[in-house]
Enzyme design. Structure first.
Site, mmCIF file in Angstrom:
data_model
loop_
_atom_site.group_PDB
_atom_site.id
_atom_site.type_symbol
_atom_site.label_atom_id
_atom_site.label_comp_id
_atom_site.label_asym_id
_atom_site.label_seq_id
_atom_site.Cartn_x
_atom_site.Cartn_y
_atom_site.Cartn_z
ATOM 1 N N ASP A 193 1.405 -1.193 -0.263
ATOM 2 C CA ASP A 193 0.251 0.136 -0.352
ATOM 3 C C ASP A 193 0.750 0.930 0.274
ATOM 4 O O ASP A 193 1.739 2.246 1.563
ATOM 5 C CB ASP A 193 -1.021 -0.278 1.290
ATOM 6 N N GLU A 228 -1.169 -0.623 -5.550
ATOM 7 C CA GLU A 228 -2.948 -0.320 -5.052
ATOM 8 C C GLU A 228 -2.871 0.460 -6.648
ATOM 9 O O GLU A 228 -1.900 1.552 -6.750
ATOM 10 C CB GLU A 228 -3.129 0.302 -4.532
ATOM 11 N N ASP A 235 -3.041 0.968 7.067
ATOM 12 C CA ASP A 235 -2.223 0.342 5.948
ATOM 13 C C ASP A 235 -1.352 -0.525 5.582
ATOM 14 O O ASP A 235 -1.787 -1.343 5.179
ATOM 15 C CB ASP A 235 -0.639 1.334 5.701
#
Lengths: 202, 202
Positions: B7, B70, B143
């Site tokens: 992330d 992502e 996260d």
């Protein structure tokens, strides 16, 4: 002083190296200019790696003192900016890994530095770069000229930005890394500029 | 099959490694989870280098088969997305340099993969990740849980995406790199999914 300017991108990534020469470092000399292209149908990671390896080769061969990158802003569309931002990150790390300071300049700063007009178009920037570096022909494509303009901007504005930052008038410290200002102050376009090359501007 | 999910970010960069185990690779096992933080007052290049070095260490120590990142979209603000995109580029290159395929998933895809609901909130995602990996406590901060969810998403959706891409129904090839689908087809949520782990979802 030698600066590698990078106009980051995946389709075309411009790279230009400029150094100051002569007494007081007022003259500019072209060291290298080129463009890396990566195939649009390769996956992004592979394209980013190609950009990284090209920039790493330039850093190792030409050993610039600083690296200058374009700072992007809200004007851009997010979908078009992603590859550019990813490439910029990759380039910044290549420099950081070698202990080379990275400076970020907006397009307006670059245009103002080389042409005296922050709203100059690409043609005006290319014309000024050609003139300042005493080249026989304009660097092509535009990304190559933009990369050289970034390098020139850093050679001229870097010391000014460092002074402003030291006074607390600069932009966020997290986005910049400038070397200490050198040379005696000179006045250009209403701003007091220290360092090399500013006098060559007029 | 072992996937490192990242992330990306400068303030906090979540990293989670998950592997499939058991007959047919239907079970999930946590290999590693952590978060890299970089100081906001360091310059961006230095922060990106810290992220790069951390991810490189994970790649070299844990040798994942794939990396999942992502994929960002227009919903984000350009000013907040820049550091994220730069970090993602740096992470993708670290994988590409080692020949590790990089897959990109939208937050919606990740949420749908782990919770069955593309609009799930962070808490629901963290709860599902905790359950799927049979953890005693929720991974923190968010996260870290998001990075694990990305890894799980790739373990489950990667083979499906590869099938769709092979049929010409996938997203732009330039943004993805999936390994060939493996295992026998199974039906999940109305979609035919090939590969490992899909059965563990219900």
């Amino acid at each position: 002083m030698r600066v590698l300017g990078i106009d980051p991108g995946l389709t075309r990534c411009g790279a230009g190296i400029v150094e100051t020469t002569g007494r007081g470092g007022r003259q500019l000399r072209l060291v290298h200019v080129g463009v890396v292209r990566t195939p649009a149908n390769d996956d992004v990671a592979t394209r980013l790696l190609a950009v990284a390896e090209h920039v790493e080769a330039l850093l190792d061969e030409h050993r610039p003192d600083q690296l200058a990158l374009e700072r992007m802003f809200n004007r851009h569309n997010v979908s078009t900016i992603m590859g550019t931002a990813q490439a910029a990150g990759v380039v910044a790390v290549a420099a950081a890994r070698r202990g080379i300071p990275v400076a970020w300049h907006t397009p307006t700063e670059v245009k103002a530095a080389v042409s005296g007009n922050g709203a100059a178009d690409k043609q005006q920037v290319a014309t000024m770069v050609t003139k300042l570096l005493k080249l026989d022909a304009q660097p092509r494509p535009a990304d190559a000229a933009d990369a050289l303009a970034l390098a020139i901007c850093q050679l001229w504005r870097g010391p000014l930005a460092a002074r402003l930052a030291a006074k607390g008038a600069g932009r966020s410290a997290g986005q910049q890394h400038y070397p200490a200002a050198t040379g005696r102050p000179r006045r250009v376009a209403g701003l007091t500029v220290t360092g090399f090359g500013a006098g060559a501007r007029g």
